[in-house]
Structure formats: C-alpha cells, structure tokens
Design a protein around this motif. Structure first.
Motif, PDB file in Angstrom:
ATOM      1  N   LEU A 155      -6.177   3.736   0.543  1.00 41.08           N
ATOM      2  CA  LEU A 155      -6.130   4.761  -0.499  1.00 41.08           C
ATOM      3  C   LEU A 155      -5.706   4.141  -1.822  1.00 41.08           C
ATOM      4  O   LEU A 155      -4.769   3.337  -1.884  1.00 41.08           O
ATOM      5  CB  LEU A 155      -5.140   5.856  -0.112  1.00 41.08           C
ATOM      6  CG  LEU A 155      -5.610   6.896   0.914  1.00 41.08           C
ATOM      7  CD1 LEU A 155      -4.458   7.805   1.303  1.00 41.08           C
ATOM      8  CD2 LEU A 155      -6.765   7.719   0.355  1.00 41.08           C
ATOM      9  N   THR A 156      -6.389   4.526  -2.892  1.00 34.86           N
ATOM     10  CA  THR A 156      -6.009   4.091  -4.225  1.00 34.86           C
ATOM     11  C   THR A 156      -5.250   5.205  -4.933  1.00 34.86           C
ATOM     12  O   THR A 156      -5.269   6.357  -4.511  1.00 34.86           O
ATOM     13  CB  THR A 156      -7.249   3.702  -5.049  1.00 34.86           C
ATOM     14  OG1 THR A 156      -8.128   4.838  -5.124  1.00 34.86           O
ATOM     15  CG2 THR A 156      -8.000   2.551  -4.379  1.00 34.86           C
ATOM     16  N   GLY A 157      -4.571   4.840  -6.002  1.00 40.62           N
ATOM     17  CA  GLY A 157      -3.841   5.826  -6.786  1.00 40.62           C
ATOM     18  C   GLY A 157      -2.411   6.035  -6.360  1.00 40.62           C
ATOM     19  O   GLY A 157      -1.674   6.769  -7.023  1.00 40.62           O
ATOM     20  N   LEU A 158      -1.995   5.415  -5.265  1.00 38.63           N
ATOM     21  CA  LEU A 158      -0.616   5.561  -4.788  1.00 38.63           C
ATOM     22  C   LEU A 158       0.211   4.319  -5.120  1.00 38.63           C
ATOM     23  O   LEU A 158       1.194   4.390  -5.846  1.00 38.63           O
ATOM     24  CB  LEU A 158      -0.608   5.818  -3.280  1.00 38.63           C
ATOM     25  CG  LEU A 158      -1.337   7.083  -2.817  1.00 38.63           C
ATOM     26  CD1 LEU A 158      -1.307   7.181  -1.294  1.00 38.63           C
ATOM     27  CD2 LEU A 158      -0.700   8.319  -3.442  1.00 38.63           C
ATOM     28  N   ARG A 159      -0.193   3.178  -4.584  1.00 43.04           N
ATOM     29  CA  ARG A 159       0.515   1.927  -4.839  1.00 43.04           C
ATOM     30  C   ARG A 159      -0.255   1.022  -5.794  1.00 43.04           C
ATOM     31  O   ARG A 159       0.297   0.074  -6.335  1.00 43.04           O
ATOM     32  CB  ARG A 159       0.762   1.178  -3.523  1.00 43.04           C
ATOM     33  CG  ARG A 159       1.500   1.980  -2.463  1.00 43.04           C
ATOM     34  CD  ARG A 159       2.938   2.278  -2.871  1.00 43.04           C
ATOM     35  NE  ARG A 159       3.739   1.073  -2.915  1.00 43.04           N
ATOM     36  CZ  ARG A 159       4.395   0.569  -1.869  1.00 43.04           C
ATOM     37  NH1 ARG A 159       4.335   1.172  -0.701  1.00 43.04           N
ATOM     38  NH2 ARG A 159       5.131  -0.518  -1.981  1.00 43.04           N
ATOM     39  N   PHE A 160      -1.529   1.328  -5.983  1.00 45.01           N
ATOM     40  CA  PHE A 160      -2.366   0.526  -6.869  1.00 45.01           C
ATOM     41  C   PHE A 160      -3.631   1.303  -7.210  1.00 45.01           C
ATOM     42  O   PHE A 160      -4.019   2.235  -6.506  1.00 45.01           O
ATOM     43  CB  PHE A 160      -2.747  -0.808  -6.213  1.00 45.01           C
ATOM     44  CG  PHE A 160      -3.503  -0.640  -4.916  1.00 45.01           C
ATOM     45  CD1 PHE A 160      -4.883  -0.502  -4.904  1.00 45.01           C
ATOM     46  CD2 PHE A 160      -2.826  -0.599  -3.694  1.00 45.01           C
ATOM     47  CE1 PHE A 160      -5.579  -0.326  -3.718  1.00 45.01           C
ATOM     48  CE2 PHE A 160      -3.519  -0.430  -2.501  1.00 45.01           C
ATOM     49  CZ  PHE A 160      -4.898  -0.286  -2.514  1.00 45.01           C
ATOM     50  N   GLU A 220       6.421  -7.321  -3.516  1.00 42.74           N
ATOM     51  CA  GLU A 220       5.864  -8.334  -4.400  1.00 42.74           C
ATOM     52  C   GLU A 220       4.425  -8.007  -4.762  1.00 42.74           C
ATOM     53  O   GLU A 220       3.928  -8.411  -5.810  1.00 42.74           O
ATOM     54  CB  GLU A 220       5.927  -9.711  -3.731  1.00 42.74           C
ATOM     55  CG  GLU A 220       7.335 -10.225  -3.485  1.00 42.74           C
ATOM     56  CD  GLU A 220       7.323 -11.590  -2.812  1.00 42.74           C
ATOM     57  OE1 GLU A 220       6.274 -12.257  -2.858  1.00 42.74           O
ATOM     58  OE2 GLU A 220       8.363 -11.971  -2.253  1.00 42.74           O
ATOM     59  N   ALA A 221       3.727  -7.300  -3.884  1.00 43.09           N
ATOM     60  CA  ALA A 221       2.323  -6.989  -4.129  1.00 43.09           C
ATOM     61  C   ALA A 221       2.169  -6.148  -5.399  1.00 43.09           C
ATOM     62  O   ALA A 221       1.319  -6.438  -6.238  1.00 43.09           O
ATOM     63  CB  ALA A 221       1.730  -6.256  -2.930  1.00 43.09           C
ATOM     64  N   GLU A 222       2.992  -5.111  -5.548  1.00 41.25           N
ATOM     65  CA  GLU A 222       2.876  -4.250  -6.719  1.00 41.25           C
ATOM     66  C   GLU A 222       3.478  -4.890  -7.966  1.00 41.25           C
ATOM     67  O   GLU A 222       3.030  -4.638  -9.082  1.00 41.25           O
ATOM     68  CB  GLU A 222       3.551  -2.899  -6.468  1.00 41.25           C
ATOM     69  CG  GLU A 222       2.780  -1.988  -5.535  1.00 41.25           C
ATOM     70  CD  GLU A 222       3.043  -2.318  -4.075  1.00 41.25           C
ATOM     71  OE1 GLU A 222       4.159  -2.752  -3.768  1.00 41.25           O
ATOM     72  OE2 GLU A 222       2.122  -2.157  -3.257  1.00 41.25           O
ATOM     73  N   ALA A 223       4.500  -5.715  -7.790  1.00 38.84           N
ATOM     74  CA  ALA A 223       5.188  -6.312  -8.937  1.00 38.84           C
ATOM     75  C   ALA A 223       4.293  -7.253  -9.725  1.00 38.84           C
ATOM     76  O   ALA A 223       4.539  -7.502 -10.910  1.00 38.84           O
ATOM     77  CB  ALA A 223       6.434  -7.068  -8.462  1.00 38.84           C
ATOM     78  N   ALA A 253      -0.977   3.074   2.054  1.00 37.07           N
ATOM     79  CA  ALA A 253      -1.557   4.170   2.829  1.00 37.07           C
ATOM     80  C   ALA A 253      -3.004   3.848   3.195  1.00 37.07           C
ATOM     81  O   ALA A 253      -3.748   3.281   2.385  1.00 37.07           O
ATOM     82  CB  ALA A 253      -1.503   5.465   2.026  1.00 37.07           C
ATOM     83  N   THR A 254      -3.388   4.190   4.409  1.00 35.02           N
ATOM     84  CA  THR A 254      -4.755   3.983   4.875  1.00 35.02           C
ATOM     85  C   THR A 254      -5.403   5.327   5.199  1.00 35.02           C
ATOM     86  O   THR A 254      -4.721   6.335   5.389  1.00 35.02           O
ATOM     87  CB  THR A 254      -4.792   3.081   6.123  1.00 35.02           C
ATOM     88  OG1 THR A 254      -4.119   3.748   7.211  1.00 35.02           O
ATOM     89  CG2 THR A 254      -4.113   1.742   5.864  1.00 35.02           C
ATOM     90  N   VAL A 255      -6.733   5.308   5.263  1.00 37.27           N
ATOM     91  CA  VAL A 255      -7.500   6.507   5.604  1.00 37.27           C
ATOM     92  C   VAL A 255      -7.756   6.498   7.104  1.00 37.27           C
ATOM     93  O   VAL A 255      -8.172   5.470   7.658  1.00 37.27           O
ATOM     94  CB  VAL A 255      -8.833   6.537   4.840  1.00 37.27           C
ATOM     95  CG1 VAL A 255      -9.632   7.787   5.197  1.00 37.27           C
ATOM     96  CG2 VAL A 255      -8.586   6.468   3.338  1.00 37.27           C
TER      97      VAL A 255
END
Length: 222
Positions: free
Chosen positions: A57-62, A166-169, A47-49
């Motif tokens: 945005l932080t707190g969603l995917r990382f 793969e980014a979150e993993a 997500a972007t602002v």
C-alpha cells in the motif's frame, strides 16, 4: 516385593525454557509469499494488500514516483544510498516520503513543468505497487539477471529499503518537512525526473517510437 526391580519413571523431564529472542520454528511463515509478506509487515512495518500477487500500500509509509526506467536512471544520483528504488519492466519506481503525491501538482507548477506532458505517475493514498521479492529471497544459483526478471513482469529492488525506520528516513521529502539535511530534496528530484521524462519523450517522438506520454493528463493519480 522382594527381588523385584523398581519400575522406570513415566514422568517426563521438564522442558528447557524457550529463548524469547529465538522464534519457534512453528511460528515462522511457510512459503516464499508468506515469508515476503512477513518481511514487509514485521521487519519494515509496511502495510500489504491481502491476496496474491503481493502488493504494498502507498500513501502510508511512502509514496511512489513511477517513471520510465531511462528517466529514473538519470535521477538516481539525487537519492541517498538508502533510498528504495524498484524496477518493473520498463518502469522505475522511486519511493518518496508519504504525502509527496499531494505536493506534486503544486511542485510541478512551481517548477514550470505543469504545462508539459510528462510520462510521470504518482501513487499516494489508496494506491498500491507490486511488491518486489525481499533481498536474498531467490536462492543462490537460481537468480536470473535483474533485467530479465523485471522484463518478465516481476518487480525487483534496484536499491532495497533499509531496515526498520531507516527506510523512511532516507526517502526524498520536501525541505520544509523536518529531517532537514538528512533526506534527499524532493524538489530537486522531481525537477530532475521531469527533465529526463521530457527528454525521453522527445527522443521517442523523433525516432517514431510509441510513447506512453501522449495522455490527456500529465499525471495519473491513484
């Protein structure tokens, strides 16, 4: 009429069906900012602002650990090859699993770092970071050295995120939270980062250099 020539047909030839796997040129985002936003939102699912500059945005995917670049460099060996790391000025931003911001105060207390003033910031739900330019976004021959671009205020990827999921993993996470054995250990990473932050602070104090470590709170939450 005898002797007349047939008129040319004005009916257009049928169009060739579009390949569903190839996007139409009109659908491609125009401009570097639009292409960067498209890459983050569509390729990574982040997500972007709205507005400029482009922020994530932080707190969603990382979540993000924000530390002095000198301290962050000492912790890079504890990250997986695909773990995303950004640099902006003299700060390094280590991407960690979403939810890490909530875990960090208790983790620092358990590691006996909570009583030490650390130049360690964490961004979780409600926070945002400046989005580095996607890999390959700067044309060849125009790429300034990474340190120069970062010093000028631009965020750059030291280790860009991998494609898709793969980014979150590959992000550091608590050992008890799934993915055991496949993601770096958040506990070890935080302990290492805290130790390096403490060493950097002591070194700056001995040298009489200004330090951002002298705060009322050891952590700055967004």
């Amino acid at each position: 009429m005898v002797g007349s020539f047939p008129t040319a047909s004005t009916v257009p030839l049928p169009r060739r069906p579009l390949d569903p796997g190839v996007p139409d040129a009109c659908d491609l985002p125009a401009g570097p900012d639009a292409r960067a936003r498209h890459w983050y939102e569509n390729d990574l699912g982040w997500a972007t602002v709205p507005g400029r500059p482009l922020r994530l945005l932080t707190g969603l995917r990382f979540d993000v650990l924000d530390v002095p670049a000198e301290a962050g460099a000492g912790a890079l060996r504890h990250l997986a090859a695909g773990s995303a790391v950004a640099l902006r000025g003299d700060r390094m931003q280590l991407l960690v699993a979403a939810g890490s911001a909530e875990e960090l105060p208790g983790l620092l207390d358990w590691l006996e770092w909570s009583a030490v003033t650390l130049d360690l910031r964490v961004l979780g739900v409600g926070g945002a970071i400046r989005a580095p330019a996607p890999p390959g976004a700067v044309p060849a021959g125009r790429t300034a050295p990474m340190a120069v671009r970062s010093a000028q205020g631009a965020a750059v990827w030291l280790r860009p995120p991998g494609p898709g999921g793969e980014a979150e993993a590959s992000l550091p996470t608590m050992p008890a939270v799934g993915r055991e054995g496949s993601a770096p250990d958040l506990v070890r990473l935080v302990d290492t980062v805290a130790a390096h932050c403490h060493r950097v602070r002591l070194r700056r104090l001995r040298a009489g250099l200004p330090t951002d470590c002298l705060r009322d709170q050891p952590l700055a939450f967004s």
